[in-house]
Design a protein around this motif. Structure first.
Motif, PDB file in Angstrom:
ATOM      1  N   TRP A 195     -42.983  14.904 -32.852  1.00 45.07           N
ATOM      2  CA  TRP A 195     -43.288  13.630 -32.535  1.00 45.07           C
ATOM      3  C   TRP A 195     -42.585  12.766 -32.557  1.00 45.07           C
ATOM      4  O   TRP A 195     -41.231  12.879 -32.763  1.00 45.07           O
ATOM      5  CB  TRP A 195     -44.238  13.701 -34.096  1.00 45.07           C
ATOM      6  CG  TRP A 195     -43.506  14.013 -35.330  1.00 45.07           C
ATOM      7  CD1 TRP A 195     -42.455  13.187 -36.020  1.00 45.07           C
ATOM      8  CD2 TRP A 195     -43.776  15.186 -36.098  1.00 45.07           C
ATOM      9  NE1 TRP A 195     -42.196  14.123 -37.110  1.00 45.07           N
ATOM     10  CE2 TRP A 195     -42.955  15.381 -37.093  1.00 45.07           C
ATOM     11  CE3 TRP A 195     -44.620  16.232 -35.948  1.00 45.07           C
ATOM     12  CZ2 TRP A 195     -42.728  16.238 -38.013  1.00 45.07           C
ATOM     13  CZ3 TRP A 195     -44.704  17.385 -36.821  1.00 45.07           C
ATOM     14  CH2 TRP A 195     -43.748  17.448 -37.895  1.00 45.07           C
ATOM     15  N   PRO A 196     -43.071  11.518 -32.241  1.00 40.38           N
ATOM     16  CA  PRO A 196     -41.959  10.354 -32.162  1.00 40.38           C
ATOM     17  C   PRO A 196     -40.924   9.874 -33.280  1.00 40.38           C
ATOM     18  O   PRO A 196     -41.349  10.091 -34.469  1.00 40.38           O
ATOM     19  CB  PRO A 196     -42.955   9.134 -31.849  1.00 40.38           C
ATOM     20  CG  PRO A 196     -44.329   9.728 -31.605  1.00 40.38           C
ATOM     21  CD  PRO A 196     -44.449  10.910 -32.403  1.00 40.38           C
ATOM     22  N   LYS A 197     -39.842   9.533 -32.713  1.00 36.83           N
ATOM     23  CA  LYS A 197     -38.916   9.140 -33.876  1.00 36.83           C
ATOM     24  C   LYS A 197     -38.604   7.910 -33.443  1.00 36.83           C
ATOM     25  O   LYS A 197     -38.104   6.886 -34.649  1.00 36.83           O
ATOM     26  CB  LYS A 197     -37.659  10.021 -34.140  1.00 36.83           C
ATOM     27  CG  LYS A 197     -37.827  11.463 -34.280  1.00 36.83           C
ATOM     28  CD  LYS A 197     -36.552  12.370 -34.339  1.00 36.83           C
ATOM     29  CE  LYS A 197     -36.859  13.604 -35.007  1.00 36.83           C
ATOM     30  NZ  LYS A 197     -35.544  14.183 -35.119  1.00 36.83           N
ATOM     31  N   GLN A 198     -38.659   7.353 -32.172  1.00 41.27           N
ATOM     32  CA  GLN A 198     -38.491   5.828 -31.921  1.00 41.27           C
ATOM     33  C   GLN A 198     -39.158   5.552 -31.053  1.00 41.27           C
ATOM     34  O   GLN A 198     -40.242   6.267 -30.472  1.00 41.27           O
ATOM     35  CB  GLN A 198     -36.969   6.003 -31.303  1.00 41.27           C
ATOM     36  CG  GLN A 198     -35.886   6.440 -32.077  1.00 41.27           C
ATOM     37  CD  GLN A 198     -34.732   6.466 -31.054  1.00 41.27           C
ATOM     38  OE1 GLN A 198     -34.176   5.468 -30.832  1.00 41.27           O
ATOM     39  NE2 GLN A 198     -33.754   7.314 -31.283  1.00 41.27           N
ATOM     40  N   ALA A 199     -39.606   4.128 -30.736  1.00 37.16           N
ATOM     41  CA  ALA A 199     -40.509   3.546 -30.185  1.00 37.16           C
ATOM     42  C   ALA A 199     -40.304   3.786 -28.616  1.00 37.16           C
ATOM     43  O   ALA A 199     -41.463   4.095 -28.111  1.00 37.16           O
ATOM     44  CB  ALA A 199     -40.408   1.978 -30.066  1.00 37.16           C
ATOM     45  N   LYS A 200     -39.142   4.115 -28.151  1.00 37.39           N
ATOM     46  CA  LYS A 200     -39.188   4.693 -26.686  1.00 37.39           C
ATOM     47  C   LYS A 200     -39.841   6.244 -26.517  1.00 37.39           C
ATOM     48  O   LYS A 200     -40.250   6.353 -25.396  1.00 37.39           O
ATOM     49  CB  LYS A 200     -37.852   4.799 -26.531  1.00 37.39           C
ATOM     50  CG  LYS A 200     -36.686   5.804 -27.093  1.00 37.39           C
ATOM     51  CD  LYS A 200     -35.523   5.758 -26.586  1.00 37.39           C
ATOM     52  CE  LYS A 200     -34.661   6.738 -27.105  1.00 37.39           C
ATOM     53  NZ  LYS A 200     -33.139   6.919 -26.921  1.00 37.39           N
ATOM     54  N   ASP A 201     -40.109   6.845 -27.427  1.00 36.95           N
ATOM     55  CA  ASP A 201     -40.860   8.184 -27.419  1.00 36.95           C
ATOM     56  C   ASP A 201     -42.370   7.917 -26.886  1.00 36.95           C
ATOM     57  O   ASP A 201     -42.979   8.640 -26.576  1.00 36.95           O
ATOM     58  CB  ASP A 201     -40.537   8.915 -28.639  1.00 36.95           C
ATOM     59  CG  ASP A 201     -39.079   9.388 -28.960  1.00 36.95           C
ATOM     60  OD1 ASP A 201     -38.206   9.336 -27.734  1.00 36.95           O
ATOM     61  OD2 ASP A 201     -38.813   9.550 -30.346  1.00 36.95           O
ATOM     62  N   VAL A 202     -42.670   6.767 -27.503  1.00 40.32           N
ATOM     63  CA  VAL A 202     -44.331   6.340 -27.049  1.00 40.32           C
ATOM     64  C   VAL A 202     -44.287   5.582 -25.739  1.00 40.32           C
ATOM     65  O   VAL A 202     -45.181   5.726 -25.084  1.00 40.32           O
ATOM     66  CB  VAL A 202     -44.567   5.913 -28.122  1.00 40.32           C
ATOM     67  CG1 VAL A 202     -46.233   5.215 -28.006  1.00 40.32           C
ATOM     68  CG2 VAL A 202     -44.833   6.788 -29.462  1.00 40.32           C
ATOM     69  N   ALA A 203     -43.245   4.588 -25.636  1.00 46.21           N
ATOM     70  CA  ALA A 203     -43.540   3.535 -24.445  1.00 46.21           C
ATOM     71  C   ALA A 203     -43.262   4.441 -23.240  1.00 46.21           C
ATOM     72  O   ALA A 203     -43.585   3.733 -22.256  1.00 46.21           O
ATOM     73  CB  ALA A 203     -42.336   2.585 -24.711  1.00 46.21           C
TER      74      ALA A 203
END
Length: 542
Positions: A195-203
C-alpha cells in the motif's frame, strides 16, 4: 442500576495532533497512537472501570461503581493522554446513572461540551535560550536529536509526540493499517499486499500528478447515541469500524483492478488507498484522483445501506433513526500540503451537511451529498453565481438504493455525472472548449439567461450531429449521448427535449434560479472515471 456513574471524556483537537507531521506516514503513526491508546489504556489504568461502553476515535464512555473512582480515573486518563500524545483530553464530571442510562448519557454529553467550552485562556509555553523546538511540528520542545536516511542524511530535533509518531511510522505494517486492510479485504494474511507510503505512490495514476483526499463524516450520530441504552451504545461503537470496512470493500477492490489495468507487475497486489484518519464516525484518506468521485459515491451508498440495516436489525430501531454520511473530495497536486487539503475538505463538508439537512427537512428524504474541488497550484477555484445562473450543481446527491431519485430543484445525482463522462468520452477537445464557452456567456446574469443558453445548446447539439453523425460514438451516437447528458445534468421541462437548464430551489439563500452540471463535468473531466470501466474506454476523446 443505582450506584453507577458514567464518565465521559474526549480528546481535544485530534486533527491538530495528527497533522503535526511532515510526512504521510507520520500522520498514519498519529492515527495508530490514538487507536492503541483507545484500545489498551482504558483496561490498563486503575481503578479499573466496571464497564467500557465506548472507547474509540478519542471518545470514552466508562461506567464506575462510585463517583470517587470515576473522578480519580478521569484525572489519570487525561495525564496519560498528555504524556502519550502531547495533547489534552477533556473529562466531564461523572453523572449518576440512576437506572436511566440514555438520560445519563445525554447529560454527560452536555457536561462534556460545557467542559470543552470552559477551558482556560492563553498561556506562555516554556522557553529557554538553549532549548530547541521540534523540527517537525514546530510547537513541542525537542526531546531527541534523530538522524534518518542513509548515513544520517536527514537530521532533526523531535518532541516526544513526534518521536512517538515516527516510531509508529517505522512499523509500516502496524496495527492501524493491518487492521484496516485486513477488514476491508476480509483477509488475515496481508503479506502479498502493498500500500502507499508516500503521496507519489498514488499520484502516479494521473499524468499530471494529481491525487485526491477524501473526507467523510456521519450525520446525526449524537442523536442516535442518545437513544441507545448501554448495550446498544456499546454495540454501535464496536460495529462502526466494521461498517466502514465493509462499505469500502467493493470500491477498494475495484480500485485495485483499475490500478492493474496497465499490466505492470509493479502494481500487482497494490492497494492504491491509504487511510490517514479512521476513528469514530470520521474518515480521511488518500486515493488516486481519476476515480475519486465514483469511489466516493459508491462508498457513501454502501455505508448508508449498511448503517440502515444495522440500526434496523442490530438496534431494533426504525429506519428513520439511521444516520447518513456526507463526503468531500479535494483533488490537488502531490506536493500540496495534506493539512490544507483537509481544511478545505472540511469547509466543503459543511455545504454537504447543510444540503442534506435541508433536503430531509423540506422533502422528508434521507440523502447524502458529495462536494468536490480541484486545486490548481495553490488556488481553490470556486464557481461563482452570476445573477440568475450558476455554472455548477455542487454538491451532488447520492440517493439511497431504490429511492425515487433527486427531487426537482435540489441538484443532480452524482451517478449522472459519472455516466455523462463515459457517454461523452468521444467528445473532441475542441467541442468541449466550445461547450465550456456556452456556460460562461456574458448573458448569464441577465433575464434572458434561460432562453439564451438553451438556444446556444440546441445549436451546439445540431452542429455536433453534423460533424459527428450517428455511429461515430458509443451505442446511439455521440449526439444522442450529448442530449442525454445535457438533460441529466440540467433539466428543463420534462416534455421538452430541447430545454436543458435546471431550476434551483434547494436552499433559501440560493440566488440563482437556474444551474447546470456540465461545467462541473468539464472541470473534473479527468477525475470522473467509473470504477467498473477500464481507463482505455475514456481515451478516444482526448
Amino acid at each position: 442500576m443505582a450506584g453507577e456513574y458514567l464518565l465521559a471524556a474526549e480528546a481535544d483537537k485530534i486533527q491538530d495532533f495528527i497533522f503535526r507531521a511532515s510526512q504521510l506516514q507520520e500522520v498514519v503513526g498519529g492515527s495508530q497512537i490514538l487507536r492503541r491508546f483507545c484500545e489498551e489504556v482504558p483496561e490498563y489504568l486503575r481503578p479499573r472501570p466496571a464497564e467500557v461502553v465506548v472507547a474509540g476515535g478519542g471518545s470514552f464512555r466508562l461506567l464506575f461503581s462510585s463517583k470517587e473512582e470515576a473522578e480519580q480515573y478521569g484525572e489519570r486518563l487525561a495525564e496519560i493522554y498528555q504524556r502519550a500524545t502531547g495533547g489534552s483530553l477533556t473529562v466531564a464530571d461523572p453523572v449518576s446513572v440512576d437506572g436511566n442510562f440514555p438520560e445519563a448519557a445525554s447529560k454527560a454529553e452536555k457536561l462534556l461540551r460545557r467542559a470543552k467550552n470552559r477551558r482556560g485562556g492563553a498561556f506562555s509555553p516554556v522557553q529557554m535560550p538553549y532549548v530547541a523546538f521540534c523540527s517537525v511540528c514546530g510547537v513541542g520542545l525537542a526531546r531527541a536529536w534523530r538522524q534518518e536516511g542513509k548515513g544520517g542524511a536527514r537530521s532533526q530535533y523531535l518532541c516526544a509526540s513526534c518521536l512517538n509518531k515516527s516510531r509508529e511510522r517505522e512499523d509500516g505494517r502496524g496495527e492501524f493499517l493491518s487492521s484496516f486492510y485486513g477488514g476491508v479485504l476480509d483477509e488475515k494474511d496481508l503479506s502479498r499486499y502493498r500500500w502507499p507510503k508516500q503521496a507519489k505512490d498514488v499520484a502516479c495514476f494521473d499524468q499530471r500528478r494529481h491525487l485526491a483526499y477524501l473526507v467523510a463524516d456521519v450525520n446525526n450520530m449524537g442523536r442516535l447515541f442518545n437513544r441507545c441504552d448501554r448495550a446498544e451504545m456499546k454495540e454501535l461503537s464496536q460495529n462502526m469500524e466494521r461498517i466502514f470496512h465493509e462499505s469500502l470493500r467493493e470500491p477498494v477492490k475495484q480500485l485495485m483492478e483499475r490500478a492493474g489495468d496497465d499490466g505492470k507487475k509493479l502494481k500487482e497486489n497494490f492497494i492504491p488507498f491509504l487511510p490517514l484518519i479512521l476513528g469514530g464516525d470520521d474518515l480521511f484518506a488518500l486515493l488516486p484522483a481519476p476515480w475519486a468521485l465514483d469511489f466516493t459515491g459508491k462508498f457513501v451508498k454502501n455505508f448508508n445501506e449498511r448503517i440502515r440495516k444495522f440500526v434496523q436489525d442490530g438496534l431494533m430501531m426504525e429506519e428513520a433513526a439511521a444516520p447518513t454520511i456526507n463526503a468531500a473530495v479535494v483533488i490537488c497536486k502531490e506536493t500540496y500540503p495534506f493539512s490544507l487539503a483537509h481544511r478545505r475538505a472540511e469547509e466543503l463538508l459543511g455545504k454537504t451537511k447543510r444540503l442534506a439537512v435541508s433536503l430531509q427537512y423540506e422533502e422528508g428524504i434521507n440523502c447524502s451529498a458529495v462536494d468536490c474541488e480541484l486545486i490548481s497550484g495553490s488556488f481553490a477555484g470556486e464557481e461563482v453565481e452570476a445573477g440568475k445562473f450558476r455554472p455548477s450543481l455542487r454538491p451532488y446527491l447520492v440517493p439511497a438504493e431504490g429511492a425515487r431519485g433527486v427531487p426537482t430543484g435540489w441538484g443532480a445525482d452524482l451517478a449522472d455525472l459519472i455516466q455523462a463522462r463515459y457517454d461523452l468520452a468521444d467528445l473532441p477537445q475542441k467541442r468541449r472548449a466550445r461547450l465550456r464557452e456556452i456556460f460562461h456567456l456574458p448573458v448569464a446574469g441577465s433575464r434572458e439567461v434561460e432562453k439564451t443558453i438553451n438556444r446556444a445548446l440546441r445549436e451546439f447539439v445540431v452542429r455536433t450531429q453534423e460533424v459527428m453523425p450517428a455511429g461515430s460514438g458509443k451505442e446511439n451516437g455521440l449526439a444522442a449521448n450529448l442530449c442525454r447528458a445535457l438533460k441529466s445534468l440540467g433539466g428543463g421541462a420534462e416534455d421538452r427535449e430541447d430545454e436543458f437548464l435546471r431550476k434551483f430551489g434547494r436552499l433559501p439563500k440560493e440566488k440563482a434560479e437556474f444551474g447546470h452540471g456540465m461545467p462541473d463535468l468539464l472541470r473534473f473531466w479527468d477525475f470522473t472515471f467509473a470504477l467498473d470501466k477500464k481507463r482505455s474506454d475514456y481515451e478516444r476523446g482526448r
